[in-house]
Design a protein around this motif. Structure first.
Motif, PDB file in Angstrom:
ATOM      1  N   ARG A 106       0.800  -1.223   0.000  1.00 45.78           N
ATOM      2  CA  ARG A 106       0.000   0.000   0.000  1.00 45.78           C
ATOM      3  C   ARG A 106       0.835   1.276   0.000  1.00 45.78           C
ATOM      4  NH1 ARG A 106      -4.584  -0.619   4.585  1.00 45.78           N
ATOM      5  NH2 ARG A 106      -4.898   1.564   3.942  1.00 45.78           N
ATOM      6  N   TYR A 107       1.995   1.256   0.671  1.00 42.56           N
ATOM      7  CA  TYR A 107       2.695   2.523   0.918  1.00 42.56           C
ATOM      8  C   TYR A 107       4.143   2.582   0.432  1.00 42.56           C
ATOM      9  CZ  TYR A 107      -1.187   2.903   4.246  1.00 42.56           C
ATOM     10  OH  TYR A 107      -2.426   2.937   4.835  1.00 42.56           O
ATOM     11  N   GLN A 110       5.360   5.774  -1.045  1.00 44.51           N
ATOM     12  CA  GLN A 110       5.153   6.994  -0.270  1.00 44.51           C
ATOM     13  C   GLN A 110       6.060   7.109   0.954  1.00 44.51           C
ATOM     14  OE1 GLN A 110       0.864   7.580   0.521  1.00 44.51           O
ATOM     15  NE2 GLN A 110       0.498   5.826  -0.820  1.00 44.51           N
ATOM     16  N   PHE A 120       0.988   7.103   8.236  1.00 40.45           N
ATOM     17  CA  PHE A 120       0.097   6.057   7.734  1.00 40.45           C
ATOM     18  C   PHE A 120      -0.669   5.411   8.888  1.00 40.45           C
ATOM     19  CE2 PHE A 120       4.079   6.075   5.183  1.00 40.45           C
ATOM     20  CZ  PHE A 120       3.571   6.743   4.077  1.00 40.45           C
TER      21      PHE A 120
END
Length: 223
Positions: A106-107, A110, A120
């Motif tokens: 998901r990250y 980022q 997050f």
């Protein structure tokens, strides 16, 4: 009941960036926080993050009283959990593998841009679900995970958390020391084995010489 159940669960999960120790996400089990005194262990974990570096071992276990701190580093992110020392080590690292996979999916793109703590934090919902699924390490589902786990967790370095925090040694240094001790131990075993072989050989040689001398004595003095 709380104490019994806490022996079989992940009590605290933290996710942090390795380069600067910035916490990215977290989740804590609050069912019996006073009994577990989790704040102390949480502070130790945050101090540990500041000791990490790109050369730190990718997986490690640290002892802190009745608790164990397990961590796994993936793509510059440290995934850390705190659980009781009776909680399965294989299961702990299986949990960390699932956690890291879900977070990075998901990250990953980022992480480098994160500039504030717990950027997050919405990932906590996912962490809580994962923690709940690992509540009882003796359940049939978790026992199956333990039996199917292929990673040799026995080789993962184990250190005392106070040695890392108070003495100020980085885990990479401790890991090198552990590797050096292991190499010295293997060399000692190898040399001991060779000495035992040499000793056995000399026994056979001495026995052979004795037989030859006895034969010569009997031949020339008796016969």
């Amino acid at each position: 009941y709380f104490i019994q159940s806490n022996l079989r669960m992940v009590l605290l999960t933290l996710v942090a960036r390795v380069t600067d120790g910035l916490p990215l996400s977290a989740s804590i089990d609050n069912s019996n926080e006073k009994e577990q005194n989790l704040q102390t262990y949480q502070n130790q974990a945050k101090q540990l993050f500041r000791k990490l570096s790109p050369s730190s071992p990718s997986r490690c276990t640290l002892e802190s009283g009745p608790m164990l701190i397990h961590y796994q580093i993936e793509q510059g992110v440290c995934f850390l959990i705190i659980c009781h020392n009776t909680f399965s080590k294989k299961l702990a690292f299986n949990y960390l593998s699932e956690l890291s996979q879900g977070f990075l999916e998901r990250y990953a793109a980022q992480i480098g841009q994160a500039s504030r703590p717990y950027t997050f934090i919405e990932f906590e919902t996912t962490i809580r679900k994962l923690m709940k699924s690992y509540t009882d390490s003796r359940s049939p589902k978790q026992l199956s995970k333990i039996n199917n786990e292929l990673a040799d967790v026995q080789r993962i370095m184990v250190q005392n958390i106070e040695d890392v925090i108070q003495r100020g040694e980085q885990l990479s240094v401790l890991d090198n020391k552990a590797n050096n001790l292991s190499m010295m131990s293997q060399q000692y075993k190898k040399e001991s084995h060779q000495l035992n072989l040499n000793a056995q050989q000399w026994k056979y040689i001495a026995a052979g010489v004795g037989c030859v001398l006895m034969f010569l004595f009997l031949r020339y003095w008796v016969f």
